[in-house]
Enzyme design. Structure first.
Site, PDB file in Angstrom:
ATOM      1  N   GLY A  53       0.974  -1.282   0.220  1.00  0.00           N
ATOM      2  CA  GLY A  53       0.022  -0.338   0.241  1.00  0.00           C
ATOM      3  C   GLY A  53       0.719   1.458   0.104  1.00  0.00           C
ATOM      4  O   GLY A  53       0.520   2.690  -0.169  1.00  0.00           O
ATOM      5  N   ASP A 105      -5.971  -5.544  -4.700  1.00  0.00           N
ATOM      6  CA  ASP A 105      -4.923  -6.008  -5.193  1.00  0.00           C
ATOM      7  C   ASP A 105      -4.970  -7.783  -4.724  1.00  0.00           C
ATOM      8  O   ASP A 105      -6.505  -8.283  -3.573  1.00  0.00           O
ATOM      9  CB  ASP A 105      -3.327  -5.814  -3.327  1.00  0.00           C
ATOM     10  CG  ASP A 105      -1.790  -6.432  -3.884  1.00  0.00           C
ATOM     11  OD1 ASP A 105      -1.319  -5.798  -4.432  1.00  0.00           O
ATOM     12  OD2 ASP A 105      -2.231  -7.757  -3.711  1.00  0.00           O
ATOM     13  N   ASP A 121      -8.232 -10.480  -8.057  1.00  0.00           N
ATOM     14  CA  ASP A 121      -7.106 -10.910  -8.911  1.00  0.00           C
ATOM     15  C   ASP A 121      -7.968  -9.757 -10.268  1.00  0.00           C
ATOM     16  O   ASP A 121      -8.853 -10.104 -10.640  1.00  0.00           O
ATOM     17  CB  ASP A 121      -7.197 -11.923  -9.363  1.00  0.00           C
ATOM     18  CG  ASP A 121      -6.287 -12.146 -11.157  1.00  0.00           C
ATOM     19  OD1 ASP A 121      -6.133 -11.191 -11.425  1.00  0.00           O
ATOM     20  OD2 ASP A 121      -6.235 -13.955 -10.872  1.00  0.00           O
ATOM     21  N   LYS A 187       3.534  -0.419 -14.402  1.00  0.00           N
ATOM     22  CA  LYS A 187       5.016  -1.486 -14.587  1.00  0.00           C
ATOM     23  C   LYS A 187       5.109  -2.408 -15.467  1.00  0.00           C
ATOM     24  O   LYS A 187       4.168  -2.655 -15.919  1.00  0.00           O
ATOM     25  CB  LYS A 187       5.424  -2.326 -12.991  1.00  0.00           C
ATOM     26  CG  LYS A 187       6.843  -2.918 -12.485  1.00  0.00           C
ATOM     27  CD  LYS A 187       6.665  -4.079 -12.196  1.00  0.00           C
ATOM     28  CE  LYS A 187       6.356  -3.505 -10.884  1.00  0.00           C
ATOM     29  NZ  LYS A 187       7.641  -3.983 -10.030  1.00  0.00           N
TER      30      LYS A 187
END
Ligand SMILES: C[S@@+](CC[C@H](N)C(=O)[O-])C[C@H]1O[C@@H](n2cnc3c(N)ncnc32)[C@H](O)[C@@H]1O
Length: 319
Positions: A53, A105, A121, A187
């Site tokens: 977090g 998450d 998910d 990312k």
């Protein structure tokens, strides 16, 4: 965060603990922000793959302050125009009416004030629906971030594939919750197939860049793709959540995004201009111990003990 002694000597790990961040990743988002101004005019955001977090902590710090300021300004204007204090406040503040930051998450996440945490998910349809729910009758978010990473196997091709599946899921969800003109940061592992993702992202966003903050280790494959000015509209909003590509088209022009190396630690107590090396071990003084910021909520080595406690509780309740 930081199980190894190498981590403990890592300067970003130590700074994160000192600043109260749950993970050293917080600095990656802060450094990306200093290069791209990510939080400008942002009051609603989604944090995909958010546990433990630290990105949500950064978002809360940056957005909550701004939202309260906006609400105060609105209240002041309304009062100046002769409005009644109670009337002006009617309906509650924006943050009371609907969540500003939604975090998702696979892992459970310790609560953060002002953040709606969803466990699930992101590649599953049900989780995607749960993320969309708070935005259904509300305004869309201006920023979506995704720091998602599968458990790395060390096989670069496999890791890159798994990471790209996560990124595709994140992009699809983004098309449902991001406002036109909004920003998406994620990312990415820059491997052989990243080019296809850049090309697809360039269709969806006017500007696509790649950035590597100094807090991201050189030894890691990761970089971040920063996509600005979501084109949206009928064509690119609400893409289907299923399927394993973003856009079904053979006609996508290749795109080579510009690369930015960003961030130093000036502003976090370091002398301006000094770049701290995330791959270097700095000597540490044992007396500078700082307790963990967020102790784990689920500890696998205690799982059996936990199950037994639950069983005992269950039988006592039945008696
Ligand atoms: C590097 S951590 C994120 C750190 C986070 N940004 C922070 O600052 O605390 C990567 C996270 O991705 C999550 N993740 C991996 N696959 C996922 C999936 N399919 N759906 C949701 N979360 C996922 C992991 O559980 C892990 O918590």
């Amino acid at each position: 965060m930081g199980k190894l002694s190498r981590d403990k000597r890592d300067v970003f790990y130590r700074r994160a603990k000192e600043k109260g961040y749950r993970a050293r990743s917080a600095f990656k988002l802060l450094q990306l922000d200093s290069e791209f101004g990510l939080f400008e005019n942002v009051t609603r955001a989604v944090d995909l793959c958010a546990a433990p977090g630290s990105w949500s902590q950064v978002l809360t710090d940056k957005l909550m302050g701004k939202q309260q300021q906006n609400e105060q300004e609105k209240l002041n204007t309304s009062l100046k125009e002769g409005g009644d204090l109670e009337d002006a406040k009617q309906g509650g503040t924006i943050s009371e009416r609907h969540p500003t930051i939604v975090a998702v998450d696979l892992q459970p996440m310790a609560p953060i004030d002002g953040v709606l945490c969803i466990q699930g998910d992101i590649t599953s349809y049900e989780t995607a629906q749960a993320i969309l729910e708070p935005f259904e009758n509300n305004e869309r978010a201006q920023l979506v971030v995704c720091d998602g990473a599968p458990d790395v196997t060390g096989l670069h091709d496999l890791d890159e594939y798994l990471q790209s599946q996560l990124l595709i899921a994140a992009i699809k969800i983004t098309t449902h919750v991001l406002v036109d003109g909004g920003t998406f940061v994620a990312k990415i592992f820059r491997g052989r197939h990243a080019g296809q993702l850049y090309a697809q992202l360039k269709m969806l966003f006017e500007r696509v860049s790649i950035a590597k903050p100094t807090s991201s280790r050189n030894s890691s494959l990761e970089s971040f793709v920063v996509c600005q000015n979501f084109r949206g509209g009928e064509k690119f909003r609400n893409l289907p959540l299923d399927g394993d590509t973003v856009l079904e088209s053979d006609n996508i022009a290749p795109h080579i995004p510009p690369f930015f190396a960003c961030g130093d630690l000036s502003g976090w107590g370091e002398e301006s201009g000094i770049v701290m090396d995330a791959d270097k071990s700095y000597p540490m003084d044992e007396k500078d111990f700082v307790a963990p910021v967020a102790p784990p909520i689920y500890q696998p080595h205690l799982a059996q003990e936990y199950q037994e406690k639950l069983k005992t509780k269950d039988t006592t309740q039945k008696q």
